[in-house]
Design a protein around this motif. Structure first.
Motif, PDB file in Angstrom:
ATOM      1  N   ASN A   1       0.794  -1.221   0.000  1.00  0.00           N
ATOM      2  CA  ASN A   1       0.000   0.000   0.000  1.00  0.00           C
ATOM      3  C   ASN A   1       0.831   1.278   0.000  1.00  0.00           C
ATOM      4  O   ASN A   1       0.362   2.310  -0.488  1.00  0.00           O
ATOM      5  N   TYR A   2       2.034   1.213   0.575  1.00  0.00           N
ATOM      6  CA  TYR A   2       2.735   2.468   0.806  1.00  0.00           C
ATOM      7  C   TYR A   2       4.161   2.517   0.266  1.00  0.00           C
ATOM      8  O   TYR A   2       4.655   3.597  -0.050  1.00  0.00           O
ATOM      9  N   CYS A   3       4.866   1.403   0.197  1.00  0.00           N
ATOM     10  CA  CYS A   3       6.294   1.463  -0.064  1.00  0.00           C
ATOM     11  C   CYS A   3       6.623   1.621  -1.549  1.00  0.00           C
ATOM     12  O   CYS A   3       6.045   0.955  -2.405  1.00  0.00           O
ATOM     13  N   LYS A   4       7.561   2.485  -1.809  1.00  0.00           N
ATOM     14  CA  LYS A   4       8.035   2.699  -3.164  1.00  0.00           C
ATOM     15  C   LYS A   4       8.957   1.567  -3.595  1.00  0.00           C
ATOM     16  O   LYS A   4       8.959   1.146  -4.746  1.00  0.00           O
ATOM     17  N   GLN A   5       9.759   1.057  -2.689  1.00  0.00           N
ATOM     18  CA  GLN A   5      10.720  -0.004  -2.996  1.00  0.00           C
ATOM     19  C   GLN A   5      10.901  -0.874  -1.762  1.00  0.00           C
ATOM     20  O   GLN A   5      10.904  -0.375  -0.634  1.00  0.00           O
ATOM     21  N   VAL A   6      11.043  -2.176  -1.975  1.00  0.00           N
ATOM     22  CA  VAL A   6      11.277  -3.123  -0.891  1.00  0.00           C
ATOM     23  C   VAL A   6      12.604  -3.827  -1.143  1.00  0.00           C
ATOM     24  O   VAL A   6      12.823  -4.357  -2.232  1.00  0.00           O
ATOM     25  N   TYR A   7      13.477  -3.840  -0.129  1.00  0.00           N
ATOM     26  CA  TYR A   7      14.767  -4.517  -0.239  1.00  0.00           C
ATOM     27  C   TYR A   7      14.753  -5.754   0.646  1.00  0.00           C
ATOM     28  O   TYR A   7      14.470  -5.666   1.836  1.00  0.00           O
ATOM     29  N   VAL A   8      15.038  -6.897   0.037  1.00  0.00           N
ATOM     30  CA  VAL A   8      15.101  -8.161   0.764  1.00  0.00           C
ATOM     31  C   VAL A   8      16.511  -8.706   0.619  1.00  0.00           C
ATOM     32  O   VAL A   8      16.912  -9.101  -0.484  1.00  0.00           O
ATOM     33  N   ALA A   9      17.274  -8.701   1.692  1.00  0.00           N
ATOM     34  CA  ALA A   9      18.650  -9.181   1.637  1.00  0.00           C
ATOM     35  C   ALA A   9      18.677 -10.697   1.494  1.00  0.00           C
ATOM     36  O   ALA A   9      17.920 -11.413   2.150  1.00  0.00           O
ATOM     37  N   THR A  10      19.536 -11.184   0.640  1.00  0.00           N
ATOM     38  CA  THR A  10      19.662 -12.625   0.438  1.00  0.00           C
ATOM     39  C   THR A  10      20.497 -13.242   1.545  1.00  0.00           C
ATOM     40  O   THR A  10      21.153 -12.561   2.326  1.00  0.00           O
ATOM     41  N   GLU A  11      20.472 -14.574   1.612  1.00  0.00           N
ATOM     42  CA  GLU A  11      21.222 -15.279   2.648  1.00  0.00           C
ATOM     43  C   GLU A  11      22.718 -15.009   2.531  1.00  0.00           C
ATOM     44  O   GLU A  11      23.421 -14.891   3.532  1.00  0.00           O
ATOM     45  N   SER A  12      23.215 -14.894   1.314  1.00  0.00           N
ATOM     46  CA  SER A  12      24.648 -14.639   1.139  1.00  0.00           C
ATOM     47  C   SER A  12      25.039 -13.268   1.668  1.00  0.00           C
ATOM     48  O   SER A  12      26.170 -13.055   2.105  1.00  0.00           O
TER      49      SER A  12
END
Length: 535
Positions: A244-255
């Protein structure tokens, strides 16, 4: 053949999981009807966290899977189960661990909430503010936290968690300075938790999300569109909030997680000085299993150690206890013969055994311990003489002076008035400077691996038992240069501060002006003068 077949199945299973994750990340769920139109981009799974951006107004950070380095929430619920519910509840949660591995993240949390909190008194143990912060802070990723703060330009940081608000909010707001926390609340009935939490929709209804994010502050303003960036994994409520609100989402990988470092205590909004609870280790499944396997041996061993402490003279007991795993090391800037000529030993306070160690190392069987409050049983069983201080300054000074006037009559005092686990020294009461005798400063450092031997909200009677039930408790005593009466002048706070400074310098600790009252207000919600509080 069976090993080859098992490895083949695991490889195929991992491939399927990776494909499912990539599909979920590439196809976010559409918003439900009536919701604010989304303007999100596809979540980024690059190994690098976002760089500081002056256009970002709000950073929304997921606690588990984002802010915390550990991917598992099990240790936090195990700590809650052990501290708030006891060993039986902790054992039940440990036995359910294989089942939790088969459940989804949200369902596993619901089961752990039920086991850890069902039937626990709401106004009882101050779990969230007194016990949980230390465990959480030791798991905070410096990279994620600094990126969240830098992105928001110190304007607004919002944290979202599927764990109960009562667990996560105190450490997020008090020690990390987070502006808002979005998390489900525990349901309670007649003062007891039911082991249930709010649903995601109820959380959204209870909170005005536009106010939490800061949309209302921008409405009718300069026309600048609010820019919200998210960091962390994709949970149910978190995903909806991003959608609903976020312009960008960052999901860090396991590495990207492997080289991450723990947030340094200097970056805390305020230092962690006080914390409570008995558990001294991170209760992962393997560590908790080791604790339960140790208890049948540790409990009788603790009884044996205490019996040796009480029944044998120090010349024998120290050697035997060393063979039984209790380690003690002393450092003396001058010969211990100098300490034998001094009757007043002033030390920082680590546990109820401080005077015993001072007496054993200095070889002074005539030493007595002046304590502010101690359980009656501990007072009876103590192998050295103890007497209580009343907090009446004139009466306490007279009692200590009377003991020092005897021959022989050594005395151990802990001017802090209470214990402190962290590398800090509380304010030293200047009462000892008015006794008109030489002072022997003693710097004490203790280490435990499984249980803390101090408590503010638990049973003070069990403190010595828990301390000696550790597999290998250790003490280090540093006898500093004595301070002659002639060097002290008229005594007073200046001398007390100087003794505090010398002890802190020897230990590498930090001096503070905090007192016993400050500690008990944080940990127990009282001023620490009640009979059951203890030092």
């Amino acid at each position: 053949m069976s090993k080859i077949f098992t490895k083949s199945l695991l490889l195929h299973f991992n491939k399927i999981v990776r494909r499912l994750k990539s599909f979920v990340h590439a196809h976010p769920l559409p918003p439900s009807s009536g919701e604010r139109a989304p303007h999100v981009r596809r979540p980024s799974t690059t190994d690098e966290l976002p760089a500081p951006d002056t256009t970002t107004d709000v950073t929304v950070c997921k606690v588990e899977g984002g802010l915390l380095m550990s991917p598992s929430t099990f240790p936090y619920f195990m700590l809650a189960a052990l501290e708030a519910g006891g060993l039986v509840r902790g054992l039940l949660l440990l036995l359910l661990y294989p089942v939790l591995l088969l459940l989804s993240h949200d369902r596993a949390i619901k089961v752990m909430v039920m086991v850890s909190f069902a039937g626990v008194r709401k106004d009882g143990f101050r779990l969230g503010s007194a016990v949980m912060p230390k465990l959480f802070l030791e798991d905070v990723s410096a990279e994620v936290f600094e990126a969240a703060v830098a992105l928001a330009g110190r304007r607004r940081v919002v944290c979202v968690s599927a764990m109960p608000r009562e667990m996560v909010e105190p450490f997020l707001k008090e020690y990390l300075g987070v502006d808002a926390v979005v998390a489900p609340e525990l349901r309670a009935f007649r003062g007891y938790y039911l082991g249930l939490t709010e649903a995601d929709g109820e959380v959204m209804q209870r909170l005005d999300m536009e106010e939490v994010i800061g949309v209302k502050e921008r409405s009718g303003g300069d026309g600048h569109e609010l820019v919200v960036v998210g960091i962390g994994g994709l949970g149910s409520s978190f995903h909806q909030l991003f959608q609903n609100y976020c312009k960008q989402v960052y999901v860090a990988t396991e590495s990207a997680r492997r080289p991450w470092r723990r947030l340094h205590p200097r970056r805390y909004a305020k230092p962690l000085i006080f914390h409570d609870g008995r558990i001294a280790f991170r209760p992962t499944p393997s560590a908790t299993l080791a604790m339960f396997m140790w208890l049948p041996l540790g409990a009788p061993l603790a009884v044996l150690r205490i019996a040796i402490f009480l029944l044998l003279p120090f010349s024998l007991s120290v050697q035997i206890l060393g063979a039984l795993g209790i380690h003690c090391r002393y450092i003396a800037t001058s010969s211990l013969s100098a300490a034998a000529a001094v009757n007043l030993f002033v030390c920082n306070h680590r546990s109820l055994l401080d005077p015993l160690y001072v007496s054993a190392v200095s070889g002074r069987a005539d030493i007595a311990a002046a304590t502010y409050s101690i359980s009656r049983l501990s007072e009876i069983l103590a192998p050295i003489r103890t007497f209580r201080l009343t907090r009446d300054r004139a009466a306490d000074r007279a009692a200590m002076q009377a003991h020092l006037s005897r021959r022989p009559g050594g005395l151990v005092v802990c001017p802090e008035g209470t214990t402190c686990r962290e590398p800090f020294l509380l304010r030293f009461s200047p009462l000892f400077t008015e006794l008109g005798t030489d002072v022997q400063p003693v710097a004490l450092h203790s280490e435990v691996g499984m249980f803390h031997g101090t408590t503010a909200g638990g049973w003070k009677l069990l403190d010595p038992f828990y301390l000696v039930m550790n597999p290998a408790p250790a003490y280090v005593l540093h006898f500093l240069d004595p301070i002659a009466e002639a060097e002290r002048g008229g005594g007073g706070p200046e001398v007390a501060n100087e003794v505090q400074r010398r002890i802190a310098e020897a230990l590498g600790y930090t001096c503070t002006a905090l007192t016993r009252r400050d500690k008990y207000l944080v940990l127990a919600g009282n001023d620490g003068v009640v009979a059951v509080a203890g030092a």
